[in-house]
Design a protein around this motif. Structure first.
Motif: not given
Length: 175
Positions: A71-76, A99-104, A106-112, A155-158
Motif C-alpha cells: 500500500l505504501l508503494t502504491l501511494a508512492i 524513496n530511499i527510506v521506503h525502499d531500504l 520498509f521494502g527490503v526489511i519487511l519483505f525479507s 526489487f526494493y533493494l535495487l
C-alpha cells in the motif's frame, strides 16, 4: 467573537495542485518507474497468495508486512506517476530521501522478513509435498509466497540502491 485581521502578506503559493492531472512519463520510463511496477506486481502476488489460503501464527505478520509495504508503494508510485509528491507535507521536499527510506527500511526489511517466515512455514509442512499425501496442504502457497516476497525484496533493494546512487551524484529528485 471577532475575526482576526487579514494577514499583511499573501499566503505562500500552493504546489501545482490546480494544474490538470497528467502522467509523469519520464518517471514511468525511468528505471525507478519500472522497478516500482515490478514491486507492485511481486508484492501483490505475495499477499494475494497468502490471503487466499488458510494462515496462522507468524503468517499474520507476513500478510501484514506485505500489505503494508504494498500500500505504501502504491501511494508512492501514484504520487510519483502524477508528479504530485510536492503536496505531501514534510516529505514532498525530500522525495528522493523518502524513496530511499521506503525502499531500504520498509521494502527490503519487511519483505525479507516475510520471505523468511514463509520459507520456515513451507519447511514445516514440507512432509505434505509427497505424492501419497492426500490431505489439503499449504506447502505450494507458502513456497510461492516466499519466492515472490524474496523477489520483491530484491526489487526494493535495487530501487533503494538506485536512489542512493542518484543522491550521491548530487540529484535531489527521482528523475
Amino acid at each position: 467573537m471577532p475575526l482576526p485581521p487579514p494577514p499583511s502578506s499573501p499566503p505562500p503559493p500552493h504546489p501545482h495542485s490546480r494544474e490538470p492531472l497528467s502522467l509523469n512519463w519520464p518517471f514511468l520510463r525511468s528505471l525507478l518507474g519500472v522497478l516500482r511496477i515490478l514491486q507492485l506486481v511481486a508484492g501483490a502476488v505475495c499477499w494475494i497468495t497468502l490471503a487466499a489460503h488458510k494462515y496462522e501464527g507468524a503468517t499474520y505478520f507476513a500478510v501484514f508486512a506485505a500489505v503494508l509495504v504494498w500500500l505504501l508503494t502504491l501511494a508512492i508510485f501514484g504520487l510519483s506517476l502524477l508528479g504530485r509528491w510536492a503536496l505531501v507535507p514534510g516529505l514532498g521536499s525530500r522525495w528522493l530521501i523518502t524513496n530511499i527510506v521506503h525502499d531500504l527500511l520498509f521494502g527490503v526489511i519487511l519483505f525479507s522478513a516475510a520471505a523468511g517466515i514463509m520459507v520456515h512455514k513451507a519447511q514445516d509442512v514440507s512432509y505434505c509435498n509427497v505424492s501419497a499425501y492426500t490431505f489439503p496442504c499449504s506447502y505450494s502457497a507458502y513456497l510461492s509466497a516466499a519466492i515472490f516476497a524474496g523477489i520483491a525484496a530484491v526489487f526494493y533493494l535495487l530501487s533503494g540502491l538506485y536512489c542512493v546512487v542518484r543522491r550521491s551524484r548530487g540529484h535531489h529528485d527521482i528523475i
